[in-house]
Design an enzyme around this catalytic site. Structure first.
Site, PDB file in Angstrom:
ATOM      1  N   GLU A 190      -8.076  -4.977   5.361  1.00  0.00           N
ATOM      2  CA  GLU A 190      -7.913  -4.657   3.941  1.00  0.00           C
ATOM      3  C   GLU A 190      -6.753  -5.434   3.316  1.00  0.00           C
ATOM      4  O   GLU A 190      -6.829  -5.824   2.160  1.00  0.00           O
ATOM      5  CB  GLU A 190      -7.711  -3.144   3.776  1.00  0.00           C
ATOM      6  CG  GLU A 190      -9.022  -2.387   3.976  1.00  0.00           C
ATOM      7  CD  GLU A 190      -8.850  -0.901   4.227  1.00  0.00           C
ATOM      8  OE1 GLU A 190      -8.473  -0.521   5.361  1.00  0.00           O
ATOM      9  OE2 GLU A 190      -9.065  -0.114   3.301  1.00  0.00           O
ATOM     10  N   ARG A 230     -11.283  15.921   8.058  1.00  0.00           N
ATOM     11  CA  ARG A 230     -12.071  16.339   6.881  1.00  0.00           C
ATOM     12  C   ARG A 230     -13.481  16.729   7.300  1.00  0.00           C
ATOM     13  O   ARG A 230     -14.067  16.097   8.174  1.00  0.00           O
ATOM     14  CB  ARG A 230     -12.150  15.204   5.851  1.00  0.00           C
ATOM     15  CG  ARG A 230     -10.827  14.839   5.234  1.00  0.00           C
ATOM     16  CD  ARG A 230     -11.025  13.787   4.140  1.00  0.00           C
ATOM     17  NE  ARG A 230      -9.801  13.050   3.924  1.00  0.00           N
ATOM     18  CZ  ARG A 230      -9.718  11.717   3.863  1.00  0.00           C
ATOM     19  NH1 ARG A 230     -10.805  10.978   3.960  1.00  0.00           N
ATOM     20  NH2 ARG A 230      -8.565  11.138   3.684  1.00  0.00           N
ATOM     21  N   HIS A 255     -12.642   3.339   0.291  1.00  0.00           N
ATOM     22  CA  HIS A 255     -12.642   2.277   1.318  1.00  0.00           C
ATOM     23  C   HIS A 255     -13.370   1.038   0.798  1.00  0.00           C
ATOM     24  O   HIS A 255     -13.871   0.231   1.595  1.00  0.00           O
ATOM     25  CB  HIS A 255     -13.361   2.709   2.622  1.00  0.00           C
ATOM     26  CG  HIS A 255     -12.717   3.812   3.388  1.00  0.00           C
ATOM     27  ND1 HIS A 255     -13.446   4.835   3.972  1.00  0.00           N
ATOM     28  CD2 HIS A 255     -11.424   4.079   3.678  1.00  0.00           C
ATOM     29  CE1 HIS A 255     -12.621   5.664   4.594  1.00  0.00           C
ATOM     30  NE2 HIS A 255     -11.389   5.239   4.425  1.00  0.00           N
ATOM     31  N   ARG A 289      -2.551  -2.058  -3.468  1.00  0.00           N
ATOM     32  CA  ARG A 289      -3.724  -1.220  -3.286  1.00  0.00           C
ATOM     33  C   ARG A 289      -3.620  -0.059  -4.278  1.00  0.00           C
ATOM     34  O   ARG A 289      -2.582   0.594  -4.361  1.00  0.00           O
ATOM     35  CB  ARG A 289      -3.760  -0.673  -1.864  1.00  0.00           C
ATOM     36  CG  ARG A 289      -4.907   0.277  -1.662  1.00  0.00           C
ATOM     37  CD  ARG A 289      -4.775   1.025  -0.364  1.00  0.00           C
ATOM     38  NE  ARG A 289      -5.896   1.937  -0.190  1.00  0.00           N
ATOM     39  CZ  ARG A 289      -5.809   3.099   0.435  1.00  0.00           C
ATOM     40  NH1 ARG A 289      -4.664   3.503   0.938  1.00  0.00           N
ATOM     41  NH2 ARG A 289      -6.856   3.867   0.548  1.00  0.00           N
ATOM     42  N   ASN A 308       0.876  -1.176   0.000  1.00  0.00           N
ATOM     43  CA  ASN A 308       0.000   0.000   0.000  1.00  0.00           C
ATOM     44  C   ASN A 308       0.914   1.228   0.000  1.00  0.00           C
ATOM     45  O   ASN A 308       1.477   1.590   1.026  1.00  0.00           O
ATOM     46  CB  ASN A 308      -0.889  -0.050   1.248  1.00  0.00           C
ATOM     47  CG  ASN A 308      -1.814   1.146   1.343  1.00  0.00           C
ATOM     48  OD1 ASN A 308      -1.757   2.062   0.522  1.00  0.00           O
ATOM     49  ND2 ASN A 308      -2.659   1.150   2.355  1.00  0.00           N
TER      50      ASN A 308
END
Ligand code: AMP
Length: 395
Positions: free
Chosen positions: A383, A240, A179, A90, A7
């Site tokens: 993940e 965010r 996601h 990823r 990743n």
């Protein structure tokens, strides 16, 4: 089969070597400060973390260091690189081109590059990692697993914005969602864990981490999700803003004398629960401040939970019901008081929380009472394992 999962970020790289037969993690770690100075963190399964400071001018040197660590005579996880059978990467944005994972061929890499514009901070870094791996591990099959792919089943009514249609046609402005690997993994696991019939199932997955998003999964397929063209939309996150009135951007730009980059920086990095609380983006700090009676931390937690509850309500409407709601990621898996606050809004669905079960951290567990009309559960995401599984399925 041993799968190396990579990743890659712009200055960091996370990795795990997974034995796909046992699904055991053989070794894991990360490279940080790539292009600055360089730091490798390596941990063999059951071993201590080893930290090595060493120059990493590019991702190529970083990956070389990871490979050297993996085959190290004393602490390596394998004897030679020939024991690494495949690499799963990823990739953040697959645009509309990728609705599932793919084997990385030169043609596919060119198509991923075409998506760079949609994720300028992430996709170029992902591609650099892929190219570096291909150079250092020639002949090893590699697979790209996209954050956006799981959400490609959304219907048009869910992914189109109320904007001039030509922006969609010309610039591909639409909801993509992120996601996806986590939403896919957790929704599948929820169906399996609860013994639901996949073809007759309505699941809502709340991935609540530093980045947070929620998805509606009908009969195993995503029909809506809260992140949009970028990961800025939807829930209130660590830093965010999530959904805001778009006119706030102009108003703040004028008041604070900011250009568009300045405004975007505020929305991405200075907002969310950190901006609201002035304490932290981390819910461990927020929980402490909340318990000390810090009013801004209390407000931040209330705003966070209320937004999640509103989205759950809208996805119940989108699917005309819900069988199960699954909490996952750092906050979803660990933060009892936030789950309690969210579930407190769901009385109209006939949901009742089992307070004792809700003390759970990081394991598959039902946290609603047996008579609850909708089952609420905690399902830890993974993940890396999802990427390894996708990789094995394709190679
Ligand atoms: P993630 O992005 O999934 O790694 O989630 C990160 C966030 O999860 C952190 O910022 C914390 O707010 C929260 N988190 C992670 N671990 C814990 C924990 N053990 N207890 C409470 N919150 C946690």
């Amino acid at each position: 089969m041993n799968v190396l999962v990579i990743n890659c970020g712009s200055s960091s790289l996370k990795y795990q070597l997974i034995n796909s037969d046992t699904e055991a993690v053989l070794a894991k770690g990360l490279c940080e400060r790539i292009g600055i100075d360089g730091r490798l963190v390596y941990q063999l399964a059951g071993g201590e973390k080893e930290i090595t400071e060493s120059p990493m001018p590019t991702h190529k040197e970083a990956i070389q260091m990871v490979l050297d660590a993996l085959v190290n005579e004393k602490t390596g996880a394998v004897k030679s690189l020939s024991e690494i059978d495949a690499v799963g990467h990823r990739v953040v944005h697959g645009g509309e081109k990728f609705a599932s994972s793919v084997v990385l061929t030169p043609e596919v890499l060119a198509q991923i590059e075409e998506c760079n514009e949609l994720a300028p901070l992430h996709n170029p870094a992902n591609l650099i990692g892929i190219h570096a791996c291909q150079e250092l591990m020639p002949g090893v099959p590699m697979v790209g697993v996209f954050d956006t792919a799981f959400h490609q089943t959304m219907p048009k009514k869910a992914y189109l914005y109320g904007l001039p249609y030509e922006y969609y046609e010309k610039y591909k402005v639409r909801r993509y969602g992120f996601h996806g690997t986590s939403h896919s993994f957790v929704s599948k696991r929820t169906i399996e864990f609860l013994g639901l019939d996949k073809n007759n199932s309505k699941v809502i997955v709340a991935h609540l981490g530093n980045g947070a998003s929620i998805s509606a999964v009908l009969n195993g397929e995503c029909v809506d999700t809260s992140m949009g063209l970028t990961p800025l939309e939807g829930l209130v996150m660590g830093t965010r803003s999530g959904d805001i009135d778009p006119a706030i951007m102009e108003y703040i730009a004028k008041k604070e004398n900011l250009d568009i980059d300045g405004v975007m920086n505020v929305l991405n990095k200075k907002s969310g629960v950190e901006g609201l609380s002035g304490v932290s983006s981390d819910f461990r700090d927020l929980e402490d401040a909340y318990n000390e009676g810090n009013q801004r931390a209390i407000d931040a937690c209330e705003v966070f939970a209320y937004r999640v509850a509103k989205y759950i309500g809208s996805y119940v409407a989108a699917m005309n019901g819900v069988d199960a709601i699954a909490f996952t990621a750092g906050i979803g898996e660990n933060t009892q008081f936030i789950r309690e606050k969210i579930v407190a809004y769901l009385g109209y669905l006939g949901v009742t929380l089992d307070k004792e079960a809700n003390k759970v951290r990081g394991e598959d567990k039902i946290i609603s009472t047996p008579d609850s009309k909708v089952t609420v559960c905690v399902i830890p995401t993974n993940e890396e394992l999802a990427i390894a599984r996708e990789t094995v399925a394709l190679v």
